[in-house]
Design an enzyme around this catalytic site. Structure first.
Site, PDB file in Angstrom:
ATOM      1  N   ARG A 166      46.232  55.313  30.755  1.00 20.06           N
ATOM      2  CA  ARG A 166      46.386  54.770  32.132  1.00 20.06           C
ATOM      3  C   ARG A 166      45.704  55.690  33.155  1.00 20.06           C
ATOM      4  NH1 ARG A 166      47.215  51.926  29.056  1.00 20.06           N
ATOM      5  NH2 ARG A 166      48.978  50.599  28.570  1.00 20.06           N
ATOM      6  N   SER A 239      54.861  47.610  34.199  1.00 15.87           N
ATOM      7  CA  SER A 239      55.513  48.889  33.864  1.00 15.87           C
ATOM      8  C   SER A 239      55.438  49.815  35.075  1.00 15.87           C
ATOM      9  CB  SER A 239      54.790  49.577  32.702  1.00 15.87           C
ATOM     10  OG  SER A 239      54.802  48.739  31.590  1.00 15.87           O
ATOM     11  N   GLU A 335      53.373  54.625  37.509  1.00 10.25           N
ATOM     12  CA  GLU A 335      52.091  54.018  37.138  1.00 10.25           C
ATOM     13  C   GLU A 335      51.392  53.344  38.332  1.00 10.25           C
ATOM     14  OE1 GLU A 335      51.852  51.898  33.252  1.00 10.25           O
ATOM     15  OE2 GLU A 335      50.699  50.439  34.395  1.00 10.25           O
TER      16      GLU A 335
HETATM   17  C1  LIG Z   1      53.565  41.485  35.301  1.00  7.51           C
HETATM   18  C2  LIG Z   1      52.577  42.616  35.175  1.00  7.51           C
HETATM   19  C3  LIG Z   1      52.181  43.038  33.914  1.00  7.51           C
HETATM   20  C4  LIG Z   1      51.247  44.087  33.780  1.00  7.51           C
HETATM   21  N1  LIG Z   1      50.890  44.469  32.527  1.00  7.51           N
HETATM   22  C5  LIG Z   1      49.991  45.482  32.363  1.00  7.51           C
HETATM   23  C6  LIG Z   1      49.606  45.901  31.046  1.00  7.51           C
HETATM   24  O1  LIG Z   1      50.022  45.327  30.028  1.00  7.51           O
HETATM   25  N2  LIG Z   1      48.753  46.940  30.940  1.00  7.51           N
HETATM   26  C7  LIG Z   1      48.240  47.578  32.024  1.00  7.51           C
HETATM   27  O2  LIG Z   1      47.459  48.524  31.846  1.00  7.51           O
HETATM   28  N3  LIG Z   1      48.586  47.198  33.284  1.00  7.51           N
HETATM   29  C8  LIG Z   1      49.443  46.174  33.480  1.00  7.51           C
HETATM   30  N4  LIG Z   1      49.811  45.786  34.751  1.00  7.51           N
HETATM   31  C9  LIG Z   1      49.253  46.513  35.914  1.00  7.51           C
HETATM   32  C10 LIG Z   1      48.034  45.813  36.573  1.00  7.51           C
HETATM   33  O3  LIG Z   1      48.004  44.450  36.249  1.00  7.51           O
HETATM   34  C11 LIG Z   1      46.695  46.444  36.167  1.00  7.51           C
HETATM   35  O4  LIG Z   1      46.687  47.817  36.481  1.00  7.51           O
HETATM   36  C12 LIG Z   1      45.505  45.770  36.847  1.00  7.51           C
HETATM   37  O5  LIG Z   1      44.297  46.239  36.299  1.00  7.51           O
HETATM   38  C13 LIG Z   1      45.482  45.984  38.364  1.00  7.51           C
HETATM   39  O6  LIG Z   1      44.454  45.163  38.895  1.00  7.51           O
HETATM   40  P1  LIG Z   1      44.464  44.712  40.417  1.00  7.51           P
HETATM   41  O7  LIG Z   1      43.170  43.995  40.670  1.00  7.51           O
HETATM   42  O8  LIG Z   1      45.691  43.959  40.714  1.00  7.51           O
HETATM   43  O9  LIG Z   1      44.442  46.127  41.160  1.00  7.51           O
HETATM   44  P2  LIG Z   1      45.112  46.513  42.552  1.00  7.51           P
HETATM   45  O10 LIG Z   1      46.594  46.589  42.365  1.00  7.51           O
HETATM   46  O11 LIG Z   1      44.596  45.649  43.629  1.00  7.51           O
HETATM   47  O12 LIG Z   1      44.525  47.969  42.739  1.00  7.51           O
HETATM   48  C14 LIG Z   1      44.935  49.011  41.873  1.00  7.51           C
HETATM   49  C15 LIG Z   1      44.136  50.265  42.254  1.00  7.51           C
HETATM   50  O13 LIG Z   1      42.755  50.057  41.972  1.00  7.51           O
HETATM   51  C16 LIG Z   1      41.968  50.193  43.153  1.00  7.51           C
HETATM   52  N5  LIG Z   1      40.921  49.171  43.067  1.00  7.51           N
HETATM   53  C17 LIG Z   1      41.082  47.833  42.952  1.00  7.51           C
HETATM   54  N6  LIG Z   1      39.885  47.234  42.828  1.00  7.51           N
HETATM   55  C18 LIG Z   1      38.949  48.217  42.870  1.00  7.51           C
HETATM   56  C19 LIG Z   1      37.521  48.239  42.787  1.00  7.51           C
HETATM   57  N7  LIG Z   1      36.799  47.127  42.617  1.00  7.51           N
HETATM   58  N8  LIG Z   1      36.897  49.440  42.874  1.00  7.51           N
HETATM   59  C20 LIG Z   1      37.592  50.590  43.041  1.00  7.51           C
HETATM   60  N9  LIG Z   1      38.945  50.625  43.129  1.00  7.51           N
HETATM   61  C21 LIG Z   1      39.612  49.455  43.030  1.00  7.51           C
HETATM   62  C22 LIG Z   1      42.919  50.020  44.313  1.00  7.51           C
HETATM   63  O14 LIG Z   1      42.472  50.717  45.442  1.00  7.51           O
HETATM   64  C23 LIG Z   1      44.210  50.596  43.745  1.00  7.51           C
HETATM   65  O15 LIG Z   1      44.204  51.991  43.864  1.00  7.51           O
HETATM   66  C24 LIG Z   1      50.727  44.736  34.927  1.00  7.51           C
HETATM   67  C25 LIG Z   1      51.133  44.294  36.205  1.00  7.51           C
HETATM   68  C26 LIG Z   1      52.041  43.247  36.326  1.00  7.51           C
HETATM   69  C27 LIG Z   1      52.446  42.773  37.698  1.00  7.51           C
END
Ligand SMILES: Cc1cc2nc3c(=O)[nH]c(=O)nc-3n(C[C@H](O)[C@H](O)[C@H](O)COP(=O)(O)OP(=O)(O)OC[C@H]3O[C@@H](n4cnc5c(N)ncnc54)[C@H](O)[C@@H]3O)c2cc1C
Length: 339
Positions: A166, A239, A335
Site C-alpha cells: 500500500r 480497509s 490507510e
Molecule cells: C469499499 C472499498 C473497498 C476498497 N478495497 C480496496 C482494496 O481491496 N485494495 C486496495 O488497495 N484499496 C481498496 N480501497 C481503497 C481505494 O479504493 C483505492 O485506494 C483506490 O485506488 C483509490 O482511488 P481513488 O480514485 O478513489 O483515489 P482518491 O481517494 O481520490 O485519492 C487517493 C489519493 O491519491 C491521490 N490521487 C488521486 N488521483 C491522482 C492522480 N491522478 N495523480 C496523483 N495523485 C492522485 C489523491 O490526492 C489522494 O492522495 C477500497 C475502498 C473502498 C471504499
C-alpha cells in the site's frame, strides 16, 4: 477552453465516506491541457491544488482551502499486442472497475483479482492497490506523470515507482506527481491466483474447476459484495488500517496471551498481523460513537452512518490506535489519505 471553477463546493458526493466538507474552489480536468491550465491558474492566484479521483481513499477532516482538481480524463487503448502479451493504457480519470471489466471482455488476463475496487486508474498506483493476492505492481508496465514542481512529463517504470505494501514513491512524495495515464502488461493466458481467502472455495461451490479470468472476477465480486459495505449505502473507505508488520518476538509475546493470533511470516523474518483481528479482539467490532463506527461484520472498516464529520471518524480511529498499542504493543497505520 477555460475550465469552470466553482466556489464553495460540497465534497460529500466526491468521497466515499460521504463526509460533508467544502472545497474553496472545485474544477475538473478532462485532458492534459486542462490539468496544466488548472495548475497554472492556481499558481497565478497563489492557491494550493488538491488532486482527487474517486475519493475512495480519503478522510476529509476539514474544509479544503485550495482548488480541488477532480480527474475526469477518459480513454483506454491497446499499445502493443504480440498475440500473447498485450500492453494497455488508460487515462487517470477512468473508473477502475469498468477498466478491469473492459480488459477481461477483450480476453486479457491479469487484473481479475483487482475487480470491484472503487476509484480511478490514476490513483491505483498511489498505494499499489491490492486484493486477493495480486497488487498493481504485478501487472504494471509504466505510467506517465506530470512533475508539479517542474511542469515536465516523466515516464515511470516499475523500479522508479518503488512500490511497497500500500505504498509507492507517489504516496511518499504526496503532491509532487500528478499521474496522467497508466499502462498494464496483460496476457492472453490466464495465470490464476486462487489461493488467497475464499476464492477457490467460492469457485468450487459454483461448480467451476477450471475458471476463466471472468469467472475469477465474478467470484471475487460476489465475495466482496458480501464482505464489504457498499459506499453508496454506508460511507466508508474500505480497509482503514494497514496490516502491521512486526518482529517475530512481539508476535510470540502476543501469542502467549492470544494463541489464535492471525500472523503471516514474511521473507525478511518479520511477521504481518491481521489488523482486523487485533481490532476485533479488542472489542471494537460493531462499535458506534454518534454516526462514526466500526462495521458490524468487518472490524477493519470504519463507517459513517450518515452525519459523521471527518474529525469524528478520525477521533475514533485514534482511540482504536491507542487501544491496540496499549493491548498488543502494535502501532496501526491509517490507510486512507488524511486531509
Ligand atoms: C469499499 C472499498 C473497498 C476498497 N478495497 C480496496 C482494496 O481491496 N485494495 C486496495 O488497495 N484499496 C481498496 N480501497 C481503497 C481505494 O479504493 C483505492 O485506494 C483506490 O485506488 C483509490 O482511488 P481513488 O480514485 O478513489 O483515489 P482518491 O481517494 O481520490 O485519492 C487517493 C489519493 O491519491 C491521490 N490521487 C488521486 N488521483 C491522482 C492522480 N491522478 N495523480 C496523483 N495523485 C492522485 C489523491 O490526492 C489522494 O492522495 C477500497 C475502498 C473502498 C471504499
Amino acid at each position: 477552453m477555460t475550465a469552470v471553477w466553482q466556489e464553495q463546493v460540497s465534497l460529500k458526493a466526491y468521497n466515499t465516506f460521504g463526509i460533508d466538507v467544502k472545497a474553496r474552489y472545485f474544477t475538473q480536468a478532462h485532458c492534459d491541457d486542462e490539468v496544466r491550465e488548472a495548475l497554472a491558474q492556481a499558481r497565478q492566484r497563489e492557491l494550493a491544488v488538491q488532486v482527487i479521483g474517486g475519493g475512495s481513499n480519503l478522510l476529509l477532516t476539514r474544509d479544503i482551502d485550495a482548488v480541488v482538481l477532480h480527474m475526469a480524463s477518459r480513454g483506454r487503448r491497446v499499445l502493443s499486442d504480440d498475440g500473447e502479451r498485450v500492453v494497455v493504457e488508460a487515462e487517470a480519470g477512468e473508473p477502475w472497475h469498468p477498466f478491469v471489466q473492459w480488459s477481461l471482455a477483450q480476453g486479457y488476463c491479469g487484473l481479475e483479482n483487482l475487480s470491484l475496487i472503487p476509484g480511478t486508474v490514476g490513483a491505483a498506483p498511489m498505494q499499489n492497490v491490492g486484493a486477493y493476492g495480486v497488487e498493481v505492481k504485478d501487472v504494471f508496465a509504466g505510467l506517465t506523470a506530470l512533475d508539479r514542481e517542474t511542469g515536465e512529463l516523466r515516464d515511470f517504470d516499475l523500479e522508479a515507482c518503488a512500490f511497497g505494501y500500500r505504498d509507492s514513491v507517489f504516496k511518499r512524495n504526496a503532491g509532487r506527481w500528478l499521474i496522467l495515464r497508466v499502462r498494464y502488461a496483460l496476457s492472453r493466458t490466464l495465470r490464476a491466483h486462487l489461493d488467497y481467502g475464499p476464492v477457490r472455495q467460492r469457485l468450487l461451490e459454483q461448480g467451476v474447476e477450471q475458471p476463466s479470468a471472468q469467472a475469477i472476477s465474478d467470484a471475487i465480486c460476489s465475495i466482496r459484495r458480501e464482505k464489504l459495505p457498499d459506499p453508496s449505502e454506508l460511507g466508508n473507505a474500505g480497509s482503514f488500517f494497514k496490516n502491521p508488520v512486526v518482529s517475530a518476538g512481539l508476535v510470540e509475546r502476543i501469542r502467549a496471551r492470544y494463541p489464535g493470533v492471525v500472523a503471516y511470516p514474511q521473507a525478511d523474518g518479520q511477521v504481518k498481523l491481521a489488523a482486523g483481528w487485533l481490532i476485533e479482539q479488542a472489542g471494537w467490532k460493531g462499535y458506534r460513537e454518534g454516526d462514526a463506527g466500526v462495521h458490524r461484520l468487518q472490524s477493519l472498516v470504519l463507517v459513517n452512518y450518515g452525519q459523521a464529520s471527518g474529525a469524528q471518524v478520525y477521533a475514533l480511529a485514534q482511540r482504536i490506535q491507542a487501544d491496540i498499542l496499549e493491548r498488543f504493543g502494535v502501532e496501526l497505520e491509517m490507510e486512507p489519505n488524511l486531509y
